[in-house]
Write a protein that holds these residues in place. Structure first.
Motif, PDB file in Angstrom:
ATOM      1  N   ILE A 153      38.010  50.642  55.736  1.00  0.00           N
ATOM      2  CA  ILE A 153      37.965  51.076  54.339  1.00  0.00           C
ATOM      3  C   ILE A 153      39.158  50.566  53.530  1.00  0.00           C
ATOM      4  N   ILE A 154      40.330  50.542  54.103  1.00  0.00           N
ATOM      5  CA  ILE A 154      41.511  50.096  53.365  1.00  0.00           C
ATOM      6  C   ILE A 154      41.404  48.611  53.030  1.00  0.00           C
ATOM      7  N   ILE A 155      41.073  47.804  54.019  1.00  0.00           N
ATOM      8  CA  ILE A 155      40.925  46.361  53.792  1.00  0.00           C
ATOM      9  C   ILE A 155      39.772  46.106  52.828  1.00  0.00           C
ATOM     10  N   SER A 156      38.670  46.824  52.996  1.00  0.00           N
ATOM     11  CA  SER A 156      37.519  46.648  52.105  1.00  0.00           C
ATOM     12  C   SER A 156      37.884  46.976  50.662  1.00  0.00           C
ATOM     13  N   THR A 157      38.635  48.045  50.466  1.00  0.00           N
ATOM     14  CA  THR A 157      39.064  48.423  49.119  1.00  0.00           C
ATOM     15  C   THR A 157      39.928  47.334  48.500  1.00  0.00           C
ATOM     16  N   LEU A 158      40.863  46.818  49.272  1.00  0.00           N
ATOM     17  CA  LEU A 158      41.735  45.759  48.759  1.00  0.00           C
ATOM     18  C   LEU A 158      40.956  44.477  48.466  1.00  0.00           C
ATOM     19  N   VAL A 159      39.989  44.152  49.316  1.00  0.00           N
ATOM     20  CA  VAL A 159      39.180  42.949  49.101  1.00  0.00           C
ATOM     21  C   VAL A 159      38.297  43.118  47.861  1.00  0.00           C
ATOM     22  N   VAL A 160      37.738  44.307  47.670  1.00  0.00           N
ATOM     23  CA  VAL A 160      36.930  44.556  46.473  1.00  0.00           C
ATOM     24  C   VAL A 160      37.806  44.435  45.218  1.00  0.00           C
ATOM     25  N   LEU A 161      39.007  44.984  45.266  1.00  0.00           N
ATOM     26  CA  LEU A 161      39.927  44.838  44.123  1.00  0.00           C
ATOM     27  C   LEU A 161      40.289  43.368  43.889  1.00  0.00           C
ATOM     28  N   LEU A 162      40.470  42.614  44.960  1.00  0.00           N
ATOM     29  CA  LEU A 162      40.727  41.187  44.818  1.00  0.00           C
ATOM     30  C   LEU A 162      39.520  40.486  44.176  1.00  0.00           C
ATOM     31  N   GLY A 163      38.312  40.873  44.600  1.00  0.00           N
ATOM     32  CA  GLY A 163      37.105  40.310  44.006  1.00  0.00           C
ATOM     33  C   GLY A 163      36.997  40.626  42.524  1.00  0.00           C
ATOM     34  N   ILE A 164      37.334  41.851  42.149  1.00  0.00           N
ATOM     35  CA  ILE A 164      37.319  42.241  40.735  1.00  0.00           C
ATOM     36  C   ILE A 164      38.363  41.436  39.958  1.00  0.00           C
ATOM     37  N   ALA A 165      39.544  41.259  40.546  1.00  0.00           N
ATOM     38  CA  ALA A 165      40.592  40.480  39.882  1.00  0.00           C
ATOM     39  C   ALA A 165      40.157  39.025  39.702  1.00  0.00           C
ATOM     40  N   VAL A 166      39.548  38.455  40.733  1.00  0.00           N
ATOM     41  CA  VAL A 166      39.066  37.074  40.636  1.00  0.00           C
ATOM     42  C   VAL A 166      38.015  36.963  39.535  1.00  0.00           C
ATOM     43  N   LEU A 167      37.083  37.912  39.504  1.00  0.00           N
ATOM     44  CA  LEU A 167      36.054  37.901  38.459  1.00  0.00           C
ATOM     45  C   LEU A 167      36.685  37.981  37.074  1.00  0.00           C
ATOM     46  N   GLU A 168      37.612  38.909  36.888  1.00  0.00           N
ATOM     47  CA  GLU A 168      38.244  39.082  35.585  1.00  0.00           C
ATOM     48  C   GLU A 168      38.977  37.817  35.138  1.00  0.00           C
ATOM     49  N   VAL A 169      39.707  37.199  36.050  1.00  0.00           N
ATOM     50  CA  VAL A 169      40.445  35.983  35.698  1.00  0.00           C
ATOM     51  C   VAL A 169      39.483  34.846  35.390  1.00  0.00           C
TER      52      VAL A 169
ATOM     53  N   VAL B  19      46.898  39.679  31.401  1.00  0.00           N
ATOM     54  CA  VAL B  19      47.283  40.377  32.637  1.00  0.00           C
ATOM     55  C   VAL B  19      47.797  41.775  32.320  1.00  0.00           C
ATOM     56  N   ASN B  20      48.667  41.900  31.315  1.00  0.00           N
ATOM     57  CA  ASN B  20      49.260  43.197  30.981  1.00  0.00           C
ATOM     58  C   ASN B  20      48.289  44.152  30.306  1.00  0.00           C
ATOM     59  N   LEU B  21      47.477  43.637  29.408  1.00  0.00           N
ATOM     60  CA  LEU B  21      46.607  44.510  28.614  1.00  0.00           C
ATOM     61  C   LEU B  21      45.239  44.758  29.236  1.00  0.00           C
ATOM     62  N   ARG B  22      44.764  43.850  30.066  1.00  0.00           N
ATOM     63  CA  ARG B  22      43.411  44.013  30.590  1.00  0.00           C
ATOM     64  C   ARG B  22      43.336  44.028  32.108  1.00  0.00           C
ATOM     65  N   LEU B  23      43.936  43.058  32.782  1.00  0.00           N
ATOM     66  CA  LEU B  23      43.755  42.936  34.222  1.00  0.00           C
ATOM     67  C   LEU B  23      44.341  44.118  34.991  1.00  0.00           C
ATOM     68  N   LEU B  24      45.589  44.450  34.741  1.00  0.00           N
ATOM     69  CA  LEU B  24      46.217  45.561  35.479  1.00  0.00           C
ATOM     70  C   LEU B  24      45.543  46.905  35.209  1.00  0.00           C
ATOM     71  N   PRO B  25      45.260  47.274  33.945  1.00  0.00           N
ATOM     72  CA  PRO B  25      44.541  48.539  33.730  1.00  0.00           C
ATOM     73  C   PRO B  25      43.145  48.541  34.357  1.00  0.00           C
ATOM     74  N   THR B  26      42.476  47.392  34.345  1.00  0.00           N
ATOM     75  CA  THR B  26      41.158  47.295  34.963  1.00  0.00           C
ATOM     76  C   THR B  26      41.246  47.527  36.462  1.00  0.00           C
ATOM     77  N   LEU B  27      42.232  46.933  37.102  1.00  0.00           N
ATOM     78  CA  LEU B  27      42.398  47.132  38.541  1.00  0.00           C
ATOM     79  C   LEU B  27      42.745  48.581  38.868  1.00  0.00           C
ATOM     80  N   ILE B  28      43.528  49.211  38.035  1.00  0.00           N
ATOM     81  CA  ILE B  28      43.898  50.608  38.275  1.00  0.00           C
ATOM     82  C   ILE B  28      42.673  51.524  38.177  1.00  0.00           C
ATOM     83  N   ILE B  29      41.879  51.365  37.114  1.00  0.00           N
ATOM     84  CA  ILE B  29      40.712  52.245  36.946  1.00  0.00           C
ATOM     85  C   ILE B  29      39.677  52.001  38.042  1.00  0.00           C
ATOM     86  N   ASN B  30      39.527  50.764  38.477  1.00  0.00           N
ATOM     87  CA  ASN B  30      38.580  50.469  39.543  1.00  0.00           C
ATOM     88  C   ASN B  30      39.107  50.926  40.902  1.00  0.00           C
ATOM     89  N   PHE B  31      40.416  50.927  41.076  1.00  0.00           N
ATOM     90  CA  PHE B  31      41.001  51.468  42.301  1.00  0.00           C
ATOM     91  C   PHE B  31      40.731  52.968  42.404  1.00  0.00           C
TER      92      PHE B  31
END
Length: 170
Positions: free
Chosen positions: A100-116, A136-148
């Motif tokens: 679950i931990i690795i899967s969560t991190l990989v999903v967040l990485l996938g979301i970050a890749v999609l956003e970029v 990165v400051n206004l969209r990517l980081l808040p997006t990763l936080i809410i999805n986390f």
């Protein structure tokens, strides 16, 4: 019946994203930050990890097209990016442990890749002029936080459902 359960889950996640955007008081909590819920993509990536790569890519195509039709001006960005991200995650999970931990991190990485990638496509065709660091400051980081936060709550129930579906279909 079990074959339609992932479809129903993804419809629910698609609607949940819209409800989140409409009902969550972002304006009062942030200073211009953009929170983008990617609950649907998180579900597709979890299906790719705990179900099959084929299912993840097909649902990525279907819901990428749906996402483009409903939300975007340019048809094809999410149609291409959702299955590409699912494929990327499936290849990455072949070399990583499936917990679950690795899967969560990989999903967040996938979301970050999609956003970029979506940012870069929009920047390329001049839909946005936002500089990358501001993005990165206004969209990517808040997006990763809410999805986390979403993943902390829903990764285990989705994992169990997708494993159950995968076992019954196989």
């Amino acid at each position: 019946m079990i074959r339609f359960l992932p479809f129903a889950i993804f419809i629910l996640l698609f609607i949940l994203e819209s409800l989140f955007v409409e009902l969550f008081p972002v304006r009062f909590l942030t200073d211009g930050h953009i929170l983008v819920p990617r609950f649907l993509l998180a579900g597709i990536l979890l299906l790719t990890i705990y179900g099959t790569k084929k299912q993840g890519i097909w649902y990525g195509l279907l819901f990428g097209l749906t996402f483009d039709i409903v939300y975007t001006e340019v048809i094809g960005i999410y149609l291409f990016m959702f299955p590409l991200t699912a494929y990327f995650v499936s290849k990455l999970m072949k070399i990583l442990q499936t917990n679950i931990i690795i899967s969560t991190l990989v999903v967040l990485l996938g979301i970050a890749v999609l956003e970029v990638l979506v940012y870069e496509m929009n920047y390329l065709i001049h839909i946005t002029g936002m500089p990358f660091l501001q993005f990165v400051n206004l969209r990517l980081l808040p997006t990763l936080i809410i999805n986390f936060i979403f993943l902390i709550i829903f990764v285990y129930p989705l994992k169990k459902q997708f494993e159950k579906i995968s076992e019954q279909i196989a």
